[in-house]
Design an enzyme around this catalytic site. Sequence first.
Site, PDB file in Angstrom:
ATOM      1  N   GLY A  17       0.779  -1.240   0.000  1.00 47.69           N
ATOM      2  CA  GLY A  17       0.000   0.000   0.000  1.00 47.69           C
ATOM      3  C   GLY A  17       0.805   1.281   0.000  1.00 47.69           C
ATOM      4  O   GLY A  17       0.344   2.306   0.507  1.00 47.69           O
ATOM      5  N   SER A  18       2.002   1.282  -0.623  1.00 46.04           N
ATOM      6  CA  SER A  18       2.779   2.531  -0.621  1.00 46.04           C
ATOM      7  C   SER A  18       2.065   3.621  -1.425  1.00 46.04           C
ATOM      8  O   SER A  18       2.152   4.802  -1.079  1.00 46.04           O
ATOM      9  CB  SER A  18       4.199   2.301  -1.135  1.00 46.04           C
ATOM     10  OG  SER A  18       4.216   2.087  -2.527  1.00 46.04           O
ATOM     11  N   ASN A  19       1.367   3.235  -2.485  1.00 41.68           N
ATOM     12  CA  ASN A  19       0.608   4.243  -3.247  1.00 41.68           C
ATOM     13  C   ASN A  19      -0.552   4.797  -2.432  1.00 41.68           C
ATOM     14  O   ASN A  19      -0.857   5.987  -2.504  1.00 41.68           O
ATOM     15  CB  ASN A  19       0.097   3.646  -4.562  1.00 41.68           C
ATOM     16  CG  ASN A  19       1.147   3.709  -5.642  1.00 41.68           C
ATOM     17  OD1 ASN A  19       1.437   4.767  -6.176  1.00 41.68           O
ATOM     18  ND2 ASN A  19       1.746   2.562  -5.945  1.00 41.68           N
ATOM     19  N   ARG A  98      -5.961  -8.254  -8.972  1.00 37.50           N
ATOM     20  CA  ARG A  98      -7.007  -9.072  -9.613  1.00 37.50           C
ATOM     21  C   ARG A  98      -7.519  -8.329 -10.830  1.00 37.50           C
ATOM     22  O   ARG A  98      -7.661  -7.105 -10.801  1.00 37.50           O
ATOM     23  CB  ARG A  98      -8.190  -9.285  -8.666  1.00 37.50           C
ATOM     24  CG  ARG A  98      -7.816  -9.742  -7.286  1.00 37.50           C
ATOM     25  CD  ARG A  98      -7.674 -11.240  -7.201  1.00 37.50           C
ATOM     26  NE  ARG A  98      -7.266 -11.618  -5.862  1.00 37.50           N
ATOM     27  CZ  ARG A  98      -7.318 -12.842  -5.384  1.00 37.50           C
ATOM     28  NH1 ARG A  98      -7.748 -13.844  -6.132  1.00 37.50           N
ATOM     29  NH2 ARG A  98      -6.912 -13.112  -4.162  1.00 37.50           N
ATOM     30  N   ASN A 114      -6.633   2.860 -12.445  1.00 38.15           N
ATOM     31  CA  ASN A 114      -5.565   1.961 -12.002  1.00 38.15           C
ATOM     32  C   ASN A 114      -4.220   2.659 -12.201  1.00 38.15           C
ATOM     33  O   ASN A 114      -4.060   3.444 -13.133  1.00 38.15           O
ATOM     34  CB  ASN A 114      -5.594   0.681 -12.844  1.00 38.15           C
ATOM     35  CG  ASN A 114      -4.494  -0.295 -12.471  1.00 38.15           C
ATOM     36  OD1 ASN A 114      -4.282  -0.596 -11.295  1.00 38.15           O
ATOM     37  ND2 ASN A 114      -3.778  -0.807 -13.463  1.00 38.15           N
ATOM     38  N   HIS A 116      -0.313   1.789 -13.025  1.00 36.69           N
ATOM     39  CA  HIS A 116       0.488   0.683 -13.576  1.00 36.69           C
ATOM     40  C   HIS A 116       1.942   1.141 -13.747  1.00 36.69           C
ATOM     41  O   HIS A 116       2.189   2.250 -14.238  1.00 36.69           O
ATOM     42  CB  HIS A 116      -0.093   0.250 -14.927  1.00 36.69           C
ATOM     43  CG  HIS A 116       0.644  -0.906 -15.531  1.00 36.69           C
ATOM     44  ND1 HIS A 116       0.441  -2.215 -15.136  1.00 36.69           N
ATOM     45  CD2 HIS A 116       1.625  -0.946 -16.464  1.00 36.69           C
ATOM     46  CE1 HIS A 116       1.252  -3.005 -15.805  1.00 36.69           C
ATOM     47  NE2 HIS A 116       1.977  -2.268 -16.619  1.00 36.69           N
TER      48      HIS A 116
HETATM   49  C1  GRF Z   1       2.534  -0.452  -7.881  1.00 32.55           C
HETATM   50  O1  GRF Z   1       3.810  -0.470  -8.472  1.00 32.55           O
HETATM   51  C2  GRF Z   1       1.463  -0.342  -8.937  1.00 32.55           C
HETATM   52  O2  GRF Z   1       1.884   0.299 -10.088  1.00 32.55           O
HETATM   53  C3  GRF Z   1       1.136  -1.772  -9.242  1.00 32.55           C
HETATM   54  O3  GRF Z   1       1.268  -2.446  -8.014  1.00 32.55           O
HETATM   55  C4  GRF Z   1       2.210  -1.773  -7.197  1.00 32.55           C
HETATM   56  C5  GRF Z   1       1.595  -1.567  -5.852  1.00 32.55           C
HETATM   57  O4  GRF Z   1       2.496  -1.096  -4.909  1.00 32.55           O
HETATM   58  N1  GRF Z   1      -0.162  -1.882  -9.855  1.00 32.55           N
HETATM   59  P1  GRF Z   1       2.005  -0.570  -3.516  1.00 32.55           P
HETATM   60  O5  GRF Z   1       1.189  -1.664  -2.854  1.00 32.55           O
HETATM   61  O6  GRF Z   1       1.199   0.665  -3.724  1.00 32.55           O
HETATM   62  O7  GRF Z   1       3.269  -0.293  -2.756  1.00 32.55           O
END
Ligand code: GRF
Length: 203
Positions: A17-19, A98, A114, A116
């Site tokens: 969950g870093s994003n 998923r 999303n 990516h």
């Molecule tokens: C990210 O690199 C995103 O682009 C991909 O999955 C990764 C998730 O990373 N879809 P995090 O869980 O947000 O750290």
Amino acid sequence: MTSSKSLKIAVLGSGRGSNFIALYENIVANSLPVEVCLVASDFADAKILEIAAEYGLLTFACPPSRFKTKLEPEIETALAEAIQSAGAELVILAGFMRVVKAPLLNAFPQRIINIHPSLLPDFKGLEAWKQALDAGVKETGCTVHWVDSSLDGGAIISQSKVPVLSGDSPTSLHLRIQKAEHQLLPSVVNEIALGKIPLGLEN
Ligand code: GRF
């Protein structure tokens, strides 16, 4: 003219969950007109749920699935219902591993985005940073796009580029891409909240 209305978002993730952390911290630090109304995961023990609970946010965990890359229709329907009950107007896939199918797509038409880790349409699918390294490209990056029934194929909203440096390992390149992701996702969500990027119609 300013509006006091916040965009209600649900964030879906499968892992650390870093994003989500970057997005949430950006919302708080910059007083973005955005409210996280739900954080959901396909894994009950995902770090993203732990962090969301620490922030005091509502969370939802899907029951275990027989599949790795998709959810059973009834599980995805329950997830869609939880997101609807929370009142989300936008669904953000931030590391949700998923493929999204009809139950979610039909519940939130043109309302799922999303992030990516490549410059789509290049390097769809898993470990896009490794694909970029193997392909020998000099530049890669990240993309925020609308989610449709294709794999990483929906319309592109915004992209951010990073260089591939000589001596890069998969880890160093992934880290550089993730830093860019942590800027790109909050900026796109802010633009949607401000109405600069239109959302789909209510169904
Ligand atoms: C990210 O690199 C995103 O682009 C991909 O999955 C990764 C998730 O990373 N879809 P995090 O869980 O947000 O750290």
